[in-house]
Design an enzyme around this catalytic site. Structure first.
Site, PDB file in Angstrom:
ATOM      1  N   HIS A 175      12.231  12.920 -11.253  1.00 23.56           N
ATOM      2  CA  HIS A 175      12.369  14.188 -11.981  1.00 23.56           C
ATOM      3  C   HIS A 175      11.461  14.295 -13.199  1.00 23.56           C
ATOM      4  O   HIS A 175      11.377  15.341 -13.810  1.00 23.56           O
ATOM      5  CB  HIS A 175      13.826  14.384 -12.407  1.00 23.56           C
ATOM      6  CG  HIS A 175      14.759  14.358 -11.238  1.00 23.56           C
ATOM      7  ND1 HIS A 175      15.566  13.289 -10.951  1.00 23.56           N
ATOM      8  CD2 HIS A 175      14.974  15.258 -10.265  1.00 23.56           C
ATOM      9  CE1 HIS A 175      16.250  13.539  -9.855  1.00 23.56           C
ATOM     10  NE2 HIS A 175      15.915  14.715  -9.404  1.00 23.56           N
TER      11      HIS A 175
ATOM     12  N   CYS B 183       7.626  12.883  -9.261  1.00 20.72           N
ATOM     13  CA  CYS B 183       7.046  13.590  -8.120  1.00 20.72           C
ATOM     14  C   CYS B 183       5.781  14.328  -8.564  1.00 20.72           C
ATOM     15  O   CYS B 183       5.789  15.022  -9.591  1.00 20.72           O
ATOM     16  CB  CYS B 183       8.050  14.594  -7.550  1.00 20.72           C
ATOM     17  SG  CYS B 183       7.326  15.581  -6.220  1.00 20.72           S
TER      18      CYS B 183
ATOM     19  N   CYS C  35      12.331  14.538   1.137  1.00 19.85           N
ATOM     20  CA  CYS C  35      11.018  15.159   0.926  1.00 19.85           C
ATOM     21  C   CYS C  35      10.024  14.059   0.560  1.00 19.85           C
ATOM     22  O   CYS C  35      10.416  12.902   0.332  1.00 19.85           O
ATOM     23  CB  CYS C  35      11.110  16.162  -0.218  1.00 19.85           C
ATOM     24  SG  CYS C  35      11.587  15.339  -1.763  1.00 19.85           S
TER      25      CYS C  35
ATOM     26  N   SER D  79      22.671  17.157  -7.090  1.00 19.79           N
ATOM     27  CA  SER D  79      21.370  17.454  -6.489  1.00 19.79           C
ATOM     28  C   SER D  79      21.142  18.957  -6.503  1.00 19.79           C
ATOM     29  O   SER D  79      21.806  19.716  -5.795  1.00 19.79           O
ATOM     30  CB  SER D  79      21.341  16.929  -5.043  1.00 19.79           C
ATOM     31  OG  SER D  79      20.284  17.541  -4.338  1.00 19.79           O
ATOM     32  N   SER D  80      20.177  19.375  -7.316  1.00 20.83           N
ATOM     33  CA  SER D  80      19.938  20.813  -7.496  1.00 20.83           C
ATOM     34  C   SER D  80      19.551  21.482  -6.180  1.00 20.83           C
ATOM     35  O   SER D  80      20.106  22.515  -5.795  1.00 20.83           O
ATOM     36  CB  SER D  80      18.841  21.018  -8.542  1.00 20.83           C
ATOM     37  OG  SER D  80      18.451  22.361  -8.600  1.00 20.83           O
ATOM     38  N   ASN D  81      18.611  20.882  -5.450  1.00 24.49           N
ATOM     39  CA  ASN D  81      18.152  21.567  -4.230  1.00 24.49           C
ATOM     40  C   ASN D  81      19.261  21.626  -3.184  1.00 24.49           C
ATOM     41  O   ASN D  81      19.340  22.574  -2.411  1.00 24.49           O
ATOM     42  CB  ASN D  81      16.867  20.920  -3.708  1.00 24.49           C
ATOM     43  CG  ASN D  81      17.119  19.632  -2.956  1.00 24.49           C
ATOM     44  OD1 ASN D  81      17.378  19.660  -1.763  1.00 24.49           O
ATOM     45  ND2 ASN D  81      17.084  18.510  -3.655  1.00 24.49           N
TER      46      ASN D  81
ATOM     47  N   GLU E 163      14.796  17.303 -14.780  1.00 26.78           N
ATOM     48  CA  GLU E 163      13.433  17.839 -14.638  1.00 26.78           C
ATOM     49  C   GLU E 163      13.131  18.847 -15.749  1.00 26.78           C
ATOM     50  O   GLU E 163      12.050  18.832 -16.341  1.00 26.78           O
ATOM     51  CB  GLU E 163      13.270  18.507 -13.268  1.00 26.78           C
ATOM     52  CG  GLU E 163      11.868  19.068 -13.082  1.00 26.78           C
ATOM     53  CD  GLU E 163      11.723  19.909 -11.815  1.00 26.78           C
ATOM     54  OE1 GLU E 163      12.346  19.567 -10.796  1.00 26.78           O
ATOM     55  OE2 GLU E 163      10.982  20.909 -11.862  1.00 26.78           O
TER      56      GLU E 163
END
Ligand code: SF4
Length: 340
Positions: free
Chosen positions: A97, A119, A35, A245-247, A149
């Site tokens: 994060h 980000c 991303c 990785s959360s996503n 995060e």
């Protein structure tokens, strides 16, 4: 790439990716992988290394991907968990994060030279937390405890913020003033689960308000929508991404919820026989912190296993870019290409 599927709506686009014939097939999802926030964070480390030379310290993993971290470590970045591990006055990069104000203060006390790779979409949530806390709201933060995060966002207004991770947490909430309550979310949550939690919050606190635009970021949303659209067309999904990785984990969950087995892999070496047993069509995607070269290696690997047909299913066009932190922007020409 044999073909790209482009149409006006998600369902039509997915339908365009349907299997033709009985050959073993790969459906490659798009958008996938890096991303804009991850690209920016990696670029920050690369530029800092190029500009100042090693050692460059990075607090926490710059992004949650083992391969990216190893590559940057090889280039001279030193990853630490806490600022106390960094010599006073040294240069440190904060990860994508984000960090809490307490960490910023500690960095100042230790006279560290900070480059912030947070980000911008995480910063947006931090700013919302600060604003709502100032206005006297109780903030209900939806997110996963222990995620970097969430720890950072919680730190913006700890006295005014409570964390919930599911509807059970919502049922247990006791809020000082139910008339003045707002919810915010982690950027990388499941869209469906978050909707359930928000609906429960609305039942319990009818006056609750939310952020102007949702906090779940465009990259998280688009990758989940792609998985949802393609799940009915495959018998298994392989997600390239790291376990922390959360996503990426959410992509596995979204697919499993649709009744299709899904597996999270750091790279093609983790593909196991049983993942592909009785699978004629396998879908492939990647979390927002997973480099494209790992996806291509996985495709190559699958092709050696007989998945010779390859079709790309583009669910949504994505063209988001973030500018670098202002102190690095003028050094962009020095940026060496990162393997993506
Ligand atoms: S996943 Fe979303 S919030 Fe996280 S770095 Fe990427 S764009 Fe930013």
């Amino acid at each position: 790439m044999p073909s790209a599927v482009l149409a006006d709506d998600t369902s039509t686009r997915a339908a365009g990716a349907q299997v033709r014939g009985s050959q073993k097939k790969i459906i490659l999802l798009k958008p996938r992988g890096f991303c804009a926030g991850v690209v920016r964070a990696i670029d920050v480390v690369k530029i800092a290394l190029d500009l100042y030379g090693p050692p460059i310290y990075v607090r926490k993993e710059i992004v949650h991907n083992r391969h990216v971290v190893e590559e940057l470590r090889g280039a001279g970045a030193i990853f630490v968990e806490e600022l106390t591990e960094i010599p006073e006055g040294a240069r440190v990069i904060f990860s994508a994060h984000g960090v809490s104000p307490a960490v910023r203060l500690e960095a100042k006390d230790r006279r560290l030279q900070v480059i912030d790779a947070t980000c911008p979409l995480v910063t947006k949530v931090h700013l919302e937390a600060v604003r709502f806390a100032k206005q006297g709201y109780t903030i209900i933060l939806i997110g996963h405890r222990d995620h970097d995060e969430v720890i950072g966002t919680l730190g913006e207004a700890p006295e005014s913020t409570v964390l919930v991770s599911d509807v059970i947490d919502v049922d247990r909430l006791e809020i000082r003033d139910p008339e003045r309550v707002v919810y915010l979310t982690q950027t990388t949550l499941s869209l469906d689960e978050t909707r359930e939690i928000v609906n429960r919050l609305l039942q319990r606190f009818p006056k609750i308000i939310g952020p102007k635009t949702q906090d779940i970021c465009y990259a998280t949303e688009n990758r989940q929508l792609a998985v949802k659209a393609v799940a009915p067309l495959c018998q298994a999904l392989l997600v390239v991404g790291s376990q922390n990785s959360s996503n990426s984990r959410r992509l596995v969950e979204v697919c499993e919820k649709a009744g299709v087995p899904a597996y999270l892999l750091d790279d093609c070496a983790e593909v196991q026989f049983q993942m592909l047993e009785n699978v004629d069509t396998v879908a492939v995607t990647a979390g927002a912190s997973a480099p494209e070269h790992l996806v291509q290696e996985l495709i190559d690997h699958l092709q050696t296993k007989g998945y010779e047909e390859l079709e790309e299913a583009e669910i949504k066009e994505e063209d988001v870019r973030f500018t670098l932190p202002s102190d690095l922007e003028s050094f962009t020409p020095r940026l060496h290409a990162v393997r993506r």
